[in-house]
Design an enzyme around this catalytic site. Structure first.
Site, PDB file in Angstrom:
ATOM      1  N   ASP A  22       0.849  -1.195   0.000  1.00 16.39           N
ATOM      2  CA  ASP A  22       0.000   0.000   0.000  1.00 16.39           C
ATOM      3  C   ASP A  22       0.888   1.249   0.000  1.00 16.39           C
ATOM      4  O   ASP A  22       1.732   1.410   0.876  1.00 16.39           O
ATOM      5  CB  ASP A  22      -0.884  -0.041   1.263  1.00 16.39           C
ATOM      6  N   ASN A  24      -0.380   4.586  -0.245  1.00 18.13           N
ATOM      7  CA  ASN A  24      -0.984   5.844   0.208  1.00 18.13           C
ATOM      8  C   ASN A  24      -1.701   5.734   1.554  1.00 18.13           C
ATOM      9  O   ASN A  24      -2.486   6.609   1.927  1.00 18.13           O
ATOM     10  CB  ASN A  24      -1.938   6.390  -0.859  1.00 18.13           C
ATOM     11  N   ASP A  26      -4.138   3.795   2.760  1.00 22.10           N
ATOM     12  CA  ASP A  26      -5.572   3.509   2.950  1.00 22.10           C
ATOM     13  C   ASP A  26      -5.804   2.036   3.309  1.00 22.10           C
ATOM     14  O   ASP A  26      -6.944   1.578   3.366  1.00 22.10           O
ATOM     15  CB  ASP A  26      -6.388   3.898   1.703  1.00 22.10           C
ATOM     16  N   ASP A  30      -1.719  -1.223  -3.803  1.00 17.60           N
ATOM     17  CA  ASP A  30      -2.027  -0.480  -5.025  1.00 17.60           C
ATOM     18  C   ASP A  30      -0.864  -0.525  -6.021  1.00 17.60           C
ATOM     19  O   ASP A  30       0.205  -1.070  -5.734  1.00 17.60           O
ATOM     20  CB  ASP A  30      -2.393   0.971  -4.678  1.00 17.60           C
ATOM     21  N   ASP A  99      -4.936 -10.616 -15.550  1.00 18.12           N
ATOM     22  CA  ASP A  99      -5.986 -11.593 -15.297  1.00 18.12           C
ATOM     23  C   ASP A  99      -7.157 -11.270 -16.219  1.00 18.12           C
ATOM     24  O   ASP A  99      -7.659 -10.144 -16.212  1.00 18.12           O
ATOM     25  CB  ASP A  99      -6.433 -11.498 -13.829  1.00 18.12           C
ATOM     26  N   ASP A 195      -9.051 -16.659 -16.275  1.00 16.29           N
ATOM     27  CA  ASP A 195      -9.838 -17.151 -15.152  1.00 16.29           C
ATOM     28  C   ASP A 195     -10.861 -18.202 -15.617  1.00 16.29           C
ATOM     29  O   ASP A 195     -11.571 -17.979 -16.607  1.00 16.29           O
ATOM     30  CB  ASP A 195     -10.566 -15.950 -14.533  1.00 16.29           C
ATOM     31  N   GLU A 249      -6.753 -20.960 -16.392  1.00 15.32           N
ATOM     32  CA  GLU A 249      -7.128 -21.659 -15.168  1.00 15.32           C
ATOM     33  C   GLU A 249      -8.209 -22.650 -15.571  1.00 15.32           C
ATOM     34  O   GLU A 249      -9.288 -22.252 -16.018  1.00 15.32           O
ATOM     35  CB  GLU A 249      -7.666 -20.689 -14.116  1.00 15.32           C
ATOM     36  N   HIS A 322      -3.838 -17.225  -4.985  1.00 14.06           N
ATOM     37  CA  HIS A 322      -4.712 -16.500  -4.058  1.00 14.06           C
ATOM     38  C   HIS A 322      -5.930 -17.308  -3.623  1.00 14.06           C
ATOM     39  O   HIS A 322      -6.732 -16.808  -2.834  1.00 14.06           O
ATOM     40  CB  HIS A 322      -5.142 -15.194  -4.723  1.00 14.06           C
ATOM     41  N   ASP A 323      -6.107 -18.503  -4.168  1.00 19.24           N
ATOM     42  CA  ASP A 323      -7.240 -19.358  -3.762  1.00 19.24           C
ATOM     43  C   ASP A 323      -6.807 -20.545  -2.907  1.00 19.24           C
ATOM     44  O   ASP A 323      -7.649 -21.283  -2.396  1.00 19.24           O
ATOM     45  CB  ASP A 323      -7.937 -19.954  -4.987  1.00 19.24           C
TER      46      ASP A 323
END
Ligand code: TEU
Ligand code: CA
Length: 551
Positions: A22, A24, A26, A30, A99, A195, A249, A322-323
């Site tokens: 990150d 900034n 928040d 990003d 992706d 995907d 995928e 990520h899964d």
């Protein structure tokens, strides 16, 4: 794709942008954050990045629900930031694959907002509508159809309710995706991770499915009748004009499917992700149905494709994304006492197989699963849908607890651990998902300084990988002990040279005799996750890579 082969020399690093860095404050990773870490990635030695979605999205499924394919979500930055990132990557010799989520959009996509208005709307055929639903259930364990009062009909969603499936039968839909693909290739992007690409074509009979478990109806939507036609069409009309690669995928695919999908002369995909080896610790390919890991089964699932795609097609090599939950601690390895040895063993064993290596962010420092106090602390939509489903079934509390903790995708999605400062150096404010509380001992800064770290081992491994690229690309594969339940040992042989990997997948020492076999060869030990090597016995989780050349 143009007749291009660079994907066979690629070492691909997956960035899950929300959790990477990150810039900034928040609490959300990003694009500027990514730019600030490109030198880190270059130093690691990777030469390609797969970036999970950064497009405009209501973020119901963290960006896999897209509402504008040609815009960057403000959480991640702007199109200008994106272009700068691409430029900065290319400057460092790093390619970028995006992706491509083409099976569904968000329900907040303008096409769907139109489509749902009435049965005669011009966008009606962009999605799949029926007056009566069939009995299919989807990937997130819910009924696959949702009723819309406005038009008195049901739309299909194989994933979340807010992810309606688009209708690939409609030529306009196909033209639109070609246009999106062209848009990014013209910006200079080097390819796509596609995907759930093998569910885009559906059997038009929409028959009721009969398999009793999760994913009822799956035989009518996995590898549908027109899948190959659609992929060839995209290739012919767009991809073939660019020097790009694709990795699909593909869920629940067989070896035969994979040959068709990745054979060079068929022009469909460069390679696919196959989930056989990540399903050896579950039943029926459903990760919630836990099963004891077996090394023999694991090897069998890898061998099938190593031998099977010997002359046709190409493999992808991965443990994590990520899964999936984190690999260290999985596959019979240990994420506490032997965490470092285990992570190194996993890397050595996987990446000298034949195929393109994929490394998921944090894997290179041996990040571990998230340990939550309560299941309610998980934030992922899939986790909560499945939790709800499990509670409605006659399962014990203990089983549900373990299965959810094991299977939750949040395990892989915790913020990247950069250093030992607040929030692991990921963000100056509270991150969108909690940081793993082991960040003080497991982080990048510490790993850089420690010669013995997993990170420095990965760097060394990648250097060796590049040095022996011909052998890793072309060497003949042979599993030396398919029946051993402790050892994974294999050769990659070409002419009078070979690479030999020997790994002890157990927490006990293991006697070995195989090195005697190579008497007539000059050996060079390239990798060893311990300081010493006893040629007769491997230590717990010891793993070695040896180069052998005939004298
Ligand atoms: O995943 C497809 C997929 O099959 C997953 O649903 C998988 O079965 C499950 O997540 C295992 O935990 C892709 C993306 O990788 C995933 O993040 C998206 O949620 C999904 O498609 C929908 O786009
Ligand atoms: Ca941010």
């Amino acid at each position: 794709m143009k007749n291009t082969n660079w994907f066979k020399d690629a070492i691909i690093y997956q960035i899950y942008p929300r959790s990477f860095k990150d810039s900034n404050g928040d609490g959300i990773g990003d694009i500027k954050g990514i730019i600030s870490k490109l030198d880190y990635l270059k130093d690691l030695g990777i030469n390609c990045v797969w970036l999970s979605p950064v497009y405009e999205s209501p973020m119901d499924d963290n960006g896999y629900d897209i509402s504008d394919y040609k815009a960057i979500h403000k959480d991640f930055g702007t199109m200008e930031d994106f272009k700068l990132m691409l430029h900065e990557m290319h400057k460092r010799g790093i390619r970028l694959i995006m992706d491509l989520v083409a099976n569904h959009t968000s329900d907040e996509h303008p096409w769907f907002k139109e489509s749902r208005k009435s049965k005669d709307n011009p966008y009606r055929d962009y999605y799949i509508w029926k007056d009566k639903p069939n009995n299919w259930t989807g990937f997130f364990g819910e009924k696959a159809w949702e009723y819309v009062e406005e038009c008195d009909s049901y739309y299909l969603h194989l994933f979340g309710k807010k992810q309606p499936d688009v209708n690939w039968e409609n030529p306009k839909v196909r033209e639109t995706y070609k246009d999106i693909i062209k848009f990014y290739l013209d910006l200079g992007v080097d390819g796509f991770r596609c995907d759930v690409i093998n569910v885009i074509s559906k059997d038009q009979r929409y028959k009721n499915g009969s398999n009793p478990l999760i994913l009822v109806g799956k035989k009518y939507f996995i590898n549908g009748p027109k899948l190959h036609d659609y992929l060839q069409e995209i290739n012919k009309d767009v991809l073939s004009n660019y020097d790009c690669m694709t990795v699909g995928e593909t869920v629940f695919t067989t070896l035969d499917d994979m040959k068709l999908l990745t054979a060079e002369d068929r022009n469909e995909l460069s390679m696919v992700f196959n989930f056989d080896h990540t399903s050896v610790d579950n039943f029926l390919g459903v990760k919630w149905l836990m099963r004891k890991f077996s090394l023999k089964r694991f090897k069998k699932s890898l061998d099938k494709y190593q031998y099977g795609l010997k002359d046709v097609g190409w493999n992808s090599l991965f443990y994590e994304n990520h899964d999936q939950r984190r690999s260290v601690g999985r596959f019979n390895t240990d994420d506490s006492k032997y965490r470092v040895e285990s992570a190194k063993l996993l890397a050595t064993t996987m990446y000298f197989l034949k195929g393109t290596p994929f490394i998921y962010q944090g894997q290179e420092i041996g990040m571990t699963n998230l340990n939550v106090d309560s299941l309610e602390d998980f934030v992922d939509l899939e986790t909560h849908n499945v939790l709800k489903l499990m509670k409605s079934l006659p399962l014990s509390k203990k089983y549900i607890d373990k299965s959810i903790r094991n299977g939750s995708r949040d395990n892989a999605r915790t913020p990247m651990q950069w250093d030992n400062t607040t929030n692991a150096g990921f963000s100056s404010s509270t991150p969108w998902l909690m940081v793993n509380n082991n960040y003080k001992s497991i982080n990048v800064e510490k790993s850089i300084k420690d010669d013995n770290s997993i990170l420095n081992y990965y760097k060394k491994l990648i250097k060796i990988y590049k040095k022996y690229s011909l052998l890793v690309r072309e060497g003949e594969y042979k599993d030396l002990y398919p029946n051993s339940s402790k050892l994974f040992a294999y050769e990659r042989r070409k002419d009078n040279e070979l690479l030999l990997v020997v790994s002890n997948f157990s927490n006990k020492p293991k006697k070995i005799r195989l090195l005697k076999k190579y008497k007539g060869y000059r050996p060079e030990l390239l990798l060893n996750n311990y300081k010493h090597l006893d040629e007769k016995e491997l230590k717990p989780y010891q793993s070695i890579l040896i180069h052998l050349k005939k004298k």
